[in-house]
Design an enzyme around this catalytic site. Sequence first.
Site: not given
Ligand code: 1DF
Ligand code: MN
Length: 356
Positions: A192, A318
Amino acid sequence: MSTVTAEDKPSRPGRAPYLRIATEEAFAPPEMIDIYRKILAKSDVDPGFKGLMGFYMSSPSARARHIMRCLTDLDQLRLQHMDECGIDMQVIALTAPGVQVMDKATAVSFSQLANDQLAEAVRKHPTRFVGMIAVAPQDPTAAAKEIERGVTRLGMNSVVINSHTQGEYLSDPKFWDIFAAAESHNVPIYLHPNSLPANMIQPFQACGLDGAIYGFGVETGLHALRIITAGVFDRFPRLQLIIGHMGEALPFWAYRLDYMHRATVLSQRYESMKPIKKKPSDYLRENFFITNSGVAWEPAIKFSQSILGVDRVLYAMDYPYQYQVDEVIAMDNMAMSAQDKKKFFQTNAQAVFKIA
Ligand code: 1DF
Ligand code: MN
């Protein structure tokens, strides 16, 4: 004359001839937020971590407050949101950066606590939640042990690692006990995104492109490529990785990666780029699953299916970072055979995460 009322609009997706299993969903124990608060108070805090969790934990914006409220719930609020979006099951991971910003001892002990909490929630809601095992790459031996405990004692069948650990990449053989454990227990590792490491973030953060909008994909794609080109899959041929965000764009890069990898190896340009047994794209097809987290976009999904095969592309929402009922409806409405759509939403996830 009829008027269109709010009731006429489909407010939630209806029943479908498949279960909707979302595979990159996040949670955060309140105790982790407390640890994060202490790390954020230090004068030498990592700029990426400060820009990411520092923002969500302090911003008064509706987005940040919604995310913080949802992250810490593993019960009624989450189930309500799943019901509102027609999500039958969530595969849940400790949110990025997880324990990877902590000191080694805290990271090891907190990963165990987080896994116990998640396992408890899964025991309480076994038809709705599936858990991933969080590990601390700072201590590869302890991480390998935690994978074993997660599989044999907690009933979890996948591992989450949030990309780099304080600037270090899993392509370094010092981490390979983690791959050995995942391969021998036959569990995939979800690679991730994390915030960008300190030596990479400046030109991204200066223009606001360091986060999920672009930087995450660049850095996680880089990490996956480093794992491929380091020969990890020649050493661990049965190891499986999962990457989100439409494979962090790697399917789109596949042709150029194959061409330039071969050219670079043949010209012996880098000591660090040794020959590997197969083309980079072969490993993408044989050692990776990808999810469409953050990318509810039919053309990109179909292109990825054409490169990796319909058995290797999975649905993800997500949550709570991208909680959008309209996207579920768009995915339901894709022009795709009923058989392939069921693979995308349900049966691929059941196979990869060993969901009964
Ligand atoms: C964000 C996006 C934050 C994802 C995440 O974990 C995350 C974000 C802190 O938009 O700041 O898992 N993502 O996987 O797109
Ligand atoms: Mn994510």
